[in-house]
Design a protein around this motif. Structure first.
Motif, mmCIF file in Angstrom:
data_model
loop_
_atom_site.group_PDB
_atom_site.id
_atom_site.type_symbol
_atom_site.label_atom_id
_atom_site.label_comp_id
_atom_site.label_asym_id
_atom_site.label_seq_id
_atom_site.Cartn_x
_atom_site.Cartn_y
_atom_site.Cartn_z
ATOM 1 N N TYR A 35 7.188 14.647 -23.650
ATOM 2 C CA TYR A 35 6.725 14.534 -22.268
ATOM 3 C C TYR A 35 5.402 15.343 -22.343
ATOM 4 C CZ TYR A 35 10.928 11.943 -20.812
ATOM 5 O OH TYR A 35 11.934 11.031 -20.587
ATOM 6 N N TYR A 101 19.888 14.836 -21.062
ATOM 7 C CA TYR A 101 18.802 15.496 -21.837
ATOM 8 C C TYR A 101 18.914 17.167 -21.959
ATOM 9 C CZ TYR A 101 15.605 11.646 -21.621
ATOM 10 O OH TYR A 101 15.297 10.242 -21.860
ATOM 11 N N SER B 32 20.400 5.271 -12.967
ATOM 12 C CA SER B 32 20.748 6.533 -13.298
ATOM 13 C C SER B 32 19.835 7.478 -12.564
ATOM 14 C CB SER B 32 21.085 6.843 -14.582
ATOM 15 O OG SER B 32 21.988 6.076 -15.200
ATOM 16 N N PHE B 34 18.870 11.602 -11.390
ATOM 17 C CA PHE B 34 19.136 12.938 -11.635
ATOM 18 C C PHE B 34 18.112 13.799 -10.656
ATOM 19 C CE2 PHE B 34 20.377 11.973 -15.785
ATOM 20 C CZ PHE B 34 20.084 10.601 -15.924
ATOM 21 N N TYR B 36 16.221 17.689 -11.321
ATOM 22 C CA TYR B 36 16.113 18.886 -12.308
ATOM 23 C C TYR B 36 15.348 19.951 -11.313
ATOM 24 C CZ TYR B 36 17.194 16.391 -16.546
ATOM 25 O OH TYR B 36 17.700 15.663 -17.768
ATOM 26 N N LYS B 49 23.563 14.779 -11.617
ATOM 27 C CA LYS B 49 23.266 13.332 -11.975
ATOM 28 C C LYS B 49 24.247 12.524 -11.436
ATOM 29 C CE LYS B 49 25.694 13.442 -16.512
ATOM 30 N NZ LYS B 49 25.579 13.251 -18.073
ATOM 31 N N PHE B 90 12.545 18.170 -9.314
ATOM 32 C CA PHE B 90 12.404 16.920 -9.479
ATOM 33 C C PHE B 90 13.284 15.801 -9.384
ATOM 34 C CE2 PHE B 90 8.025 18.111 -11.115
ATOM 35 C CZ PHE B 90 7.891 19.172 -11.630
ATOM 36 N N SER B 94 16.337 7.151 -14.577
ATOM 37 C CA SER B 94 16.307 6.896 -16.116
ATOM 38 C C SER B 94 15.896 5.357 -16.259
ATOM 39 C CB SER B 94 17.894 7.141 -16.504
ATOM 40 O OG SER B 94 17.774 6.637 -18.069
ATOM 41 N N GLY B 98 15.699 -1.906 -21.988
ATOM 42 C CA GLY B 98 15.626 -1.553 -23.375
ATOM 43 C C GLY B 98 16.317 -0.176 -23.810
ATOM 44 N N ASN B 99 17.208 0.083 -23.018
ATOM 45 C CA ASN B 99 18.037 1.371 -23.448
ATOM 46 C C ASN B 99 17.114 2.552 -24.175
ATOM 47 O OD1 ASN B 99 20.571 2.593 -23.486
ATOM 48 N ND2 ASN B 99 20.894 1.700 -25.520
ATOM 49 N N THR B 100 16.122 2.805 -23.636
ATOM 50 C CA THR B 100 15.339 3.959 -24.122
ATOM 51 C C THR B 100 15.902 5.149 -23.404
ATOM 52 O OG1 THR B 100 13.579 3.919 -22.243
ATOM 53 C CG2 THR B 100 13.274 2.697 -24.208
ATOM 54 N N GLY B 101 16.303 5.100 -22.319
ATOM 55 C CA GLY B 101 16.774 6.339 -21.843
ATOM 56 C C GLY B 101 15.684 7.335 -21.384
ATOM 57 N N LYS B 102 14.303 7.083 -21.378
ATOM 58 C CA LYS B 102 13.302 7.706 -20.953
ATOM 59 C C LYS B 102 13.484 8.114 -19.412
ATOM 60 C CE LYS B 102 9.819 4.187 -20.194
ATOM 61 N NZ LYS B 102 8.712 3.619 -20.687
ATOM 62 N N LEU B 103 13.039 8.943 -18.971
ATOM 63 C CA LEU B 103 13.116 9.414 -17.649
ATOM 64 C C LEU B 103 11.758 9.435 -16.937
ATOM 65 C CD1 LEU B 103 15.049 12.825 -18.155
ATOM 66 C CD2 LEU B 103 15.842 10.582 -17.511
ATOM 67 N N PHE B 105 9.673 10.675 -13.692
ATOM 68 C CA PHE B 105 9.817 11.923 -12.941
ATOM 69 C C PHE B 105 9.174 11.549 -11.590
ATOM 70 C CE2 PHE B 105 11.660 15.468 -15.127
ATOM 71 C CZ PHE B 105 11.839 14.939 -16.328
ATOM 72 N N GLY B 106 9.607 12.296 -10.280
ATOM 73 C CA GLY B 106 8.827 12.287 -9.173
ATOM 74 C C GLY B 106 7.877 13.340 -9.195
#
Lengths: 112, 115
Positions: A35, A101, B32, B34, B36, B49, B90, B94, B98-103, B105-106
């Motif tokens: 990132y 993560y 999903s 979260f 942070y 989460k 933040f 998620s 495509g099940n990448t799991g990338k996040l 963020f605000g």
């Protein structure tokens, strides 16, 4: 295993130079993410690996950027011909399955 | 496509008073979500989460968040602020496509805690 390690913590480089960052994930995590976080913004997704395969790249990742994870363990992110706009915090994260993560402390890049 | 909007860029509270950090989300799937926290010169730390179990989620350091589907919100609260809570927060969704799991963020909310 103490978490996700990133090296170096800080990098100052002159515009036009190439830089390379390293990320060592948690050993049993098969997913690794990069990132980028600019000042005052939330992190933005760059790319991710499942084991050694790079499965997705953001449009933010121009041709000057390349990432590798040759043996499915550590990863490197290289920026060629750096520009001032590349100045940012580069964050690495790892995950066992895409949920849960662990982030590293990041590499702060300053291009002068 | 998923996205999150943090409604306040800066929140200031007095020590010992409640904290409310607001977040709205947009998602095509059951999301999903979260929260942070990022302290200066420190890495991102997961507070809590939500992954489609209980709608009230308890996290670390006394924080909790409630998932409200009807309002597409996931606000973060804490009954009593401590000085050590001063940090950047933040809200994150998620990407399930495509099940990448990338996040995603605000923009972040800076929490200031006054003595």
């Amino acid at each position: 295993d103490t978490g996700v390690s990133q090296d170096p913590r800080h990098k100052i480089t002159k515009r036009g130079q190439n830089v390379t960052f390293r990320c060592d994930p948690i050993s049993e995590h098969n997913r690794l993410y990069w990132y980028r976080q600019t000042l005052g913004q939330g992190p933005e997704f760059l790319t991710y690996f499942q084991n050694e395969a790079q499965l997705e790249k953001s449009r933010l990742l121009s041709d000057r950027f390349s990432a590798e994870r040759p043996k499915g363990s550590f990863s490197t992110l290289e920026i060629q011909r750096t520009e001032q706009g590349d100045s940012a915090m580069y964050l690495c994260a790892s995950s066992p399955e895409g949920i849960g993560y662990t982030f590293g402390s990041g590499t702060r890049l300053t291009v002068v | 496509a998923q996205s999150v909007t943090q409604l306040d860029s800066h929140v200031s509270v007095s020590e010992g008073t409640p904290v409310l950090l607001r977040c709205n989300y947009s998602s095509s799937y059951s999301p999903s979500l979260f929260w942070y926290v990022q302290h200066p010169n420190k890495g991102l730390q997961l507070l809590l989460k939500y992954t489609s179990a209980a709608t009230l989620v308890k996290g670390i350091n006394g924080f909790e968040a409630e998932f409200k589907k009807s309002e597409t919100s996931f606000h973060l609260t804490k009954p009593s602020a401590h000085m050590s809570d001063a940090a950047e927060y933040f809200c994150v969704v998620s990407s399930s496509g495509g099940n990448t799991g990338k996040l995603i963020f605000g923009q972040g909310t800076t929490l200031q805690v006054k003595p």
